[in-house]
Design a protein around this motif. Structure first.
Motif, short mmCIF file in Angstrom:
data_model
loop_
_atom_site.label_atom_id
_atom_site.label_comp_id
_atom_site.label_asym_id
_atom_site.label_seq_id
_atom_site.Cartn_x
_atom_site.Cartn_y
_atom_site.Cartn_z
N GLU A 225 67.35 5.35 36.43
CA GLU A 225 68.25 5.90 35.42
C GLU A 225 67.76 5.52 34.02
OE1 GLU A 225 72.55 5.42 35.96
OE2 GLU A 225 72.09 4.69 37.98
N ARG A 229 67.07 8.01 30.83
CA ARG A 229 67.68 7.94 29.50
C ARG A 229 66.61 7.91 28.41
NH1 ARG A 229 71.41 4.62 32.41
NH2 ARG A 229 70.22 2.74 31.92
N VAL A 254 70.42 11.47 36.60
CA VAL A 254 71.66 10.86 36.13
C VAL A 254 71.48 10.31 34.72
CG1 VAL A 254 73.25 8.93 36.48
CG2 VAL A 254 72.58 10.35 38.42
N GLY A 255 70.34 9.67 34.47
CA GLY A 255 70.06 9.16 33.12
C GLY A 255 69.96 10.27 32.10
N GLU A 258 73.46 11.56 31.29
CA GLU A 258 74.18 10.61 30.43
C GLU A 258 73.82 10.82 28.96
OE1 GLU A 258 73.36 6.68 31.75
OE2 GLU A 258 74.49 6.87 33.61
N VAL A 259 72.54 11.02 28.68
CA VAL A 259 72.11 11.24 27.29
C VAL A 259 72.66 12.56 26.77
CG1 VAL A 259 70.09 11.67 25.82
CG2 VAL A 259 70.07 9.79 27.46
N GLU A 261 75.42 13.99 27.57
CA GLU A 261 76.84 13.78 27.28
C GLU A 261 77.00 13.02 25.96
OE1 GLU A 261 80.89 11.98 29.37
OE2 GLU A 261 78.92 11.59 30.26
N ARG A 262 76.18 12.00 25.77
CA ARG A 262 76.28 11.18 24.56
C ARG A 262 75.91 11.98 23.31
NH1 ARG A 262 73.65 7.16 26.31
NH2 ARG A 262 71.61 7.47 25.35
N CYS A 285 78.08 12.66 40.48
CA CYS A 285 77.75 12.82 39.06
C CYS A 285 78.56 13.99 38.48
CB CYS A 285 76.25 13.08 38.93
SG CYS A 285 75.65 13.25 37.24
N SER A 332 74.99 21.29 37.71
CA SER A 332 74.04 21.01 36.63
C SER A 332 72.96 22.08 36.48
CB SER A 332 73.38 19.65 36.85
OG SER A 332 72.51 19.69 37.97
#
Length: 350
Positions: A225, A229, A254-255, A258-259, A261-262, A285, A332
């Protein structure tokens, strides 16, 4: 004072047969009349007799133990393989002795030597390095039955059971093209490993062959992960960021998600993301991951079958089995309004 553990002679006396008959029933070494087998098994159950496994092993010159070495258990893929292996081996009367290499060829060589010295009846190994691991794998294969599982080393004539990673990556690229994505990034693991090298090579080959259909970006690191990212931060800082990210495994994906989303990047509207392996995390996820499923049960069972076949016939030619993967479409990288495969056919014709 507790009573002594019943012996094979106690079972023979209770069943009214000879100790040799009891031994034949329990080992299956020679046929025994059904009525004799029945009374022996009844006596075994009644007395609570348990065979002396060490003594049986010495007589048979076998330990009934299979060794297994995997790169790590941090990646959820390998615990799934281990669980299946332990269950299937137990059903066949074997115990599993597990070790991890920590993705370090030197540690891996030590673990191989340790398991061979313990006189395991066979070795299942997922080599951590497709080049450096070769010497240890070759040496072990000359001393015990050995099968490489999921990953392999180059230039060594040893049994191997894996999946067709090249076809798996093609499924993902084709699906991204069917969604009209034209700037596709591949974020993969370390090419030292067989799977890292195979998946990246597959993507690079498609990028070259279908270069009129999409622009490719490649970032290679590790199957984690954390790497997902780091790679995503770099990719989405580009002046012309990708509209599709194909990842070398689900952890990387998954990483990446996450980015996204951020940063407020909408998946799948602005960028589609896919993983590889179909571990449980892919379903949990959010959004759930489109991925490529490896047939873990079949992969492990085929490796065990091949290992036991190798134990019976050490001189047979080495086998290489590549199993088929399956595209699992989730949120996704959703379904296209075009049939999956049209883009690939169009690209192959251009």
């Amino acid at each position: 004072m507790a009573s002594e553990r019943p012996s094979i002679h106690d079972v023979a006396a209770a069943a009214g047969v000879s100790p040799a008959t009891v031994s034949r029933v329990l080992t299956g070494a020679r046929s025994v009349r059904p009525d004799s087998a029945k009374v022996v098994l009844e006596a075994v159950a009644r007395l609570g007799y348990r065979p002396n496994q060490l003594g049986r092993a010495l007589r048979r010159q076998t330990t009934q133990v299979i060794g297994m070495i995997v790169p790590s258990v941090d990646n959820p893929f390998f615990p799934l393989v281990i669980q299946v292996a332990e269950r299937r081996l137990r059903e066949r009367g074997f115990a599993l002795l597990l070790s991890t290499s920590g993705d370090d060829p030197d540690v891996e060589a030590e673990r191989v030597e340790m398991l061979v010295d313990r006189q395991v009846d066979g070795l299942l190994i997922s080599p951590c390095d497709r080049s450096t691991s070769a010497a240890a794998v070759l040496d072990a294969s000359r001393r015990v039955p050995l099968v490489q599982i999921d990953r392999a080393v180059g230039g060594v004539d040893c049994d191997f059971v894996g999946v067709d990673d090249r076809e798996g990556i093609k499924l993902l690229v084709t699906h991204a093209l069917s969604l009209r994505r034209r700037r596709i990034a591949y974020v993969g693991g370390d090419e030292r490993s067989w799977s890292g090298w195979e998946r990246h090579t597959a993507f690079a080959g498609l990028a070259e062959r279908w270069r009129s259909s999409f622009t490719s970006i490649v970032r290679l690191g590790e199957f984690s992960e954390h790497w997902g990212r780091l790679a995503a931060e770099e990719l989405f800082a580009l002046p012309d960021p990708p509209d599709a990210v194909i990842c070398g495994n689900d952890l990387i994906a998954v990483g990446v998600v996450e980015v996204c989303e951020r940063r407020g990047i909408k998946v799948p509207d602005e960028v589609v993301v896919s993983g590889y392996d179909d571990i449980g995390l892919a379903r949990m996820c959010r959004p759930s991951l489109t991925t490529v499923r490896q047939p873990i049960n079949e992969l492990t069972e085929q490796a065990i079958d091949l290992l036991l076949t190798r134990a019976r016939d050490r001189d047979r030619p080495a086998s290489k089995l590549l199993l088929q993967t399956k595209l699992i479409v989730r949120q996704s990288m959703p379904l296209s309004d075009l049939p999956v495969g049209i883009a690939a056919r169009q690209s192959s014709q251009s």
